[in-house]
Design a protein around this motif. Structure first.
Motif, short mmCIF file in Angstrom:
data_model
loop_
_atom_site.label_atom_id
_atom_site.label_comp_id
_atom_site.label_asym_id
_atom_site.label_seq_id
_atom_site.Cartn_x
_atom_site.Cartn_y
_atom_site.Cartn_z
N ARG A 127 -7.59 26.25 -20.19
CA ARG A 127 -8.37 25.02 -20.16
C ARG A 127 -7.51 23.86 -19.67
O ARG A 127 -7.95 23.03 -18.86
N THR A 128 -6.27 23.80 -20.16
CA THR A 128 -5.34 22.75 -19.70
C THR A 128 -5.08 22.86 -18.20
O THR A 128 -5.07 21.86 -17.48
N LEU A 129 -4.88 24.11 -17.75
CA LEU A 129 -4.64 24.34 -16.33
C LEU A 129 -5.83 23.88 -15.49
O LEU A 129 -5.66 23.24 -14.44
N LYS A 130 -7.03 24.16 -15.96
CA LYS A 130 -8.23 23.75 -15.24
C LYS A 130 -8.31 22.22 -15.16
O LYS A 130 -8.62 21.65 -14.10
N ASP A 131 -8.01 21.56 -16.30
CA ASP A 131 -8.02 20.09 -16.30
C ASP A 131 -6.96 19.54 -15.34
O ASP A 131 -7.21 18.57 -14.61
N GLN A 132 -5.79 20.14 -15.35
CA GLN A 132 -4.71 19.69 -14.47
C GLN A 132 -5.09 19.86 -13.00
O GLN A 132 -4.82 18.99 -12.16
N GLU A 133 -5.71 20.98 -12.67
CA GLU A 133 -6.12 21.20 -11.29
C GLU A 133 -7.20 20.21 -10.86
O GLU A 133 -7.22 19.74 -9.72
N THR A 134 -8.11 19.87 -11.80
CA THR A 134 -9.15 18.87 -11.50
C THR A 134 -8.51 17.50 -11.26
O THR A 134 -8.85 16.79 -10.30
N GLN A 135 -7.56 17.12 -12.14
CA GLN A 135 -6.86 15.85 -11.97
C GLN A 135 -6.10 15.80 -10.65
O GLN A 135 -6.09 14.79 -9.94
N LYS A 136 -5.46 16.93 -10.30
CA LYS A 136 -4.70 16.97 -9.06
C LYS A 136 -5.62 16.79 -7.86
O LYS A 136 -5.30 16.07 -6.91
N ALA A 137 -6.80 17.44 -7.90
CA ALA A 137 -7.74 17.32 -6.79
C ALA A 137 -8.21 15.87 -6.64
O ALA A 137 -8.30 15.35 -5.52
N GLN A 138 -8.51 15.23 -7.77
CA GLN A 138 -8.94 13.83 -7.72
C GLN A 138 -7.81 12.93 -7.21
O GLN A 138 -8.04 12.04 -6.37
N MET A 139 -6.59 13.17 -7.70
CA MET A 139 -5.45 12.36 -7.29
C MET A 139 -5.12 12.59 -5.82
O MET A 139 -4.77 11.66 -5.08
N ALA A 140 -5.26 13.84 -5.36
CA ALA A 140 -4.99 14.15 -3.95
C ALA A 140 -5.99 13.45 -3.04
O ALA A 140 -5.65 13.00 -1.94
N ALA A 141 -7.25 13.34 -3.51
CA ALA A 141 -8.26 12.63 -2.73
C ALA A 141 -7.89 11.15 -2.61
O ALA A 141 -7.98 10.55 -1.53
N LYS A 142 -7.44 10.55 -3.73
CA LYS A 142 -6.99 9.16 -3.70
C LYS A 142 -5.78 9.01 -2.78
O LYS A 142 -5.64 8.03 -2.05
N GLN A 143 -4.89 10.00 -2.85
CA GLN A 143 -3.69 9.97 -2.02
C GLN A 143 -4.06 9.97 -0.54
O GLN A 143 -3.49 9.22 0.26
N ALA A 144 -5.04 10.81 -0.16
CA ALA A 144 -5.46 10.87 1.24
C ALA A 144 -6.10 9.55 1.67
O ALA A 144 -5.84 9.06 2.78
N GLU A 145 -6.92 8.95 0.80
CA GLU A 145 -7.53 7.66 1.11
C GLU A 145 -6.47 6.58 1.30
O GLU A 145 -6.53 5.76 2.22
N GLN A 146 -5.47 6.60 0.40
CA GLN A 146 -4.40 5.60 0.47
C GLN A 146 -3.57 5.78 1.73
O GLN A 146 -3.18 4.81 2.38
N ALA A 147 -3.30 7.03 2.11
CA ALA A 147 -2.53 7.30 3.32
C ALA A 147 -3.28 6.79 4.55
O ALA A 147 -2.68 6.22 5.47
N LEU B 48 0.83 -1.21 0.00
CA LEU B 48 0.00 0.00 0.00
C LEU B 48 0.86 1.25 0.00
O LEU B 48 0.52 2.26 -0.63
N GLU B 49 1.98 1.20 0.70
CA GLU B 49 2.87 2.35 0.75
C GLU B 49 3.51 2.61 -0.62
O GLU B 49 3.72 3.76 -1.00
N GLU B 50 3.81 1.54 -1.34
CA GLU B 50 4.33 1.71 -2.70
C GLU B 50 3.32 2.43 -3.58
O GLU B 50 3.66 3.32 -4.36
N GLU B 51 2.04 2.02 -3.46
CA GLU B 51 0.98 2.67 -4.22
C GLU B 51 0.83 4.13 -3.79
O GLU B 51 0.63 5.03 -4.62
N LEU B 52 0.95 4.38 -2.48
CA LEU B 52 0.88 5.76 -1.98
C LEU B 52 2.01 6.60 -2.56
O LEU B 52 1.80 7.76 -2.95
N ASN B 53 3.20 6.03 -2.61
CA ASN B 53 4.34 6.75 -3.19
C ASN B 53 4.11 7.06 -4.66
O ASN B 53 4.49 8.13 -5.15
#
Length: 377
Positions: A182-202, A71-76
């Protein structure tokens, strides 16, 4: 009683945990009485049950440890993706800032060219108030008149082309800016989704590690209970000796090699990695002298380590006494091991050993056969 191997056993205080309260395995003072018959407490059965629990807890802890590592590998990996997206966001923001600066500069260029064109148009307007004949009259010659007319027309066309080019570039910059936004907006959306997954994984990693610690703590608790049972077993073993005392010892008896028997206690290390004139060295030699295999103990030769150490070499053990077996008292810091010379019909065994009285001496005596672990070399 201290029975040394090449590596003394370390002592750790058992960790207390409040996760599970275990019911007592044995009620009372350790003696069972039914219909007037008294049975000795089966310490080995209790210890075996607790050891099985400890092994299960350790197994669960090991499994959770492996899971936590995965799980820690996935978190990394998720953390690396979030960091990469953040770098892309910074890069996009820098592009937007750069485009904004270019757009601002182009707007300034358009304004400058418009002012220039305005001045030219103003001059041309003034010139247009003069009739061609007056302009021709004011010119030095017909060629000068024609040059002025061509210059006016060329300058006006050049300025028009310049403004058109700047406007075209301005539109391109605006389009690029909109695309990057538009790219920046997409990147920020992806980051928010990935950060949520990161918090769940942690959280999952943390919960798994907590579960692992809980199982390790339970295993430690069982080991502490086993240690207490060993101490109780040791006390009962000593009570089972003749007249409740340690028999008299004999220097250098039992056929134990003189080079060891006549040397100071712990003077040498024997071929099995055990200190001489200790109980472990004597019994190892005794078994070997009968032509049977004795493994090297490799730093795990304390008497109470013998059952587990020899098991790793495929040597079985049990609770039934046999002549020629090693009989182990598991209690105390180091335990004590004896060689079974014979099994008697009255529930006793005749054993020989060294160092029972912490004196490095040989003894041969009868004692109770109960409460011991027998190793069948």
């Amino acid at each position: 009683m201290k029975q040394r191997s090449t590596t003394p056993v370390s002592h750790k205080q058992a960790t207390k945990v409040a996760l599970v309260v275990m019911a007592a395995v044995v009620a009372g003072a350790g003696i069972f009485q039914t219909a007037g018959t008294v049975f000795a407490r089966d310490y080995e059965a209790e210890i075996k049950a607790k050891q099985q629990e400890a092994n299960n807890y350790n197994s669960q802890a090991a499994r959770l440890g492996e899971m936590a590592a995965t799980l820690e590998e996935e978190l990394n990996r998720l953390t690396a993706q979030v960091n990469a997206l953040q770098s892309q966001i910074i890069e996009s923001q820098n592009k937007i800032d750069s485009l904004k600066e270019e757009i601002k500069n182009n707007e300034a260029a358009i304004n400058r060219n418009r002012k220039t064109m305005g001045q030219i148009l103003s001059d041309m307007y003034v010139d247009d108030q003069i009739s061609p004949l007056e302009m021709l009259a004011s010119s030095e010659n017909i060629g000068d008149f024609i040059d002025k007319q061509e210059q006016r027309s060329s300058l006006q066309g050049s300025l028009n082309d310049k403004i058109k080019e700047i406007k075209r570039l301005q539109k391109k910059l605006q389009d690029n800016k909109a695309a990057v936004e538009r790219t920046l907006k997409d990147q920020e959306t992806q980051k928010a989704q990935m950060a949520a997954k990161q918090a769940e994984q942690a959280k999952l990693v943390n919960d798994t590690k907590n579960d692992q610690a809980a199982y390790s703590s339970l295993a430690s608790q069982r080991n502490g209970e086993i240690a207490k049972l060993r101490e109780q077993q040791a006390a009962e073993n000593l009570r089972s000796l003749p007249r409740g005392s340690v028999p008299s010892g004999t220097p250098g008896g039992g056929g134990y090699p003189g080079v060891w028997a006549n040397a100071p206690l712990d003077a040498y290390v024997d071929p099995w990695g055990l200190y001489t004139r200790q109980c472990v060295s004597y019994v190892a030699w005794k078994v070997h002298s009968t032509g049977r295999y004795v493994p090297h103990f490799g730093g795990a030769g304390n008497a109470n380590q013998w059952p587990s150490t020899t098991s790793r070499h495929g040597i079985p053990n049990g609770s039934t006494p046999r002549a020629g077996a090693a009989a182990v008292m598991m209690g105390g810091s180091y335990g004590h091991v004896m060689y079974v010379e014979s099994v008697n019909g009255d529930g006793t065994i005749t054993v020989s050993d060294y160092n029972l009285g912490w004196d490095g001496l040989y003894r041969n005596y009868k004692r109770s056969s109960s409460g011991l672990v027998y190793i069948y070399f």
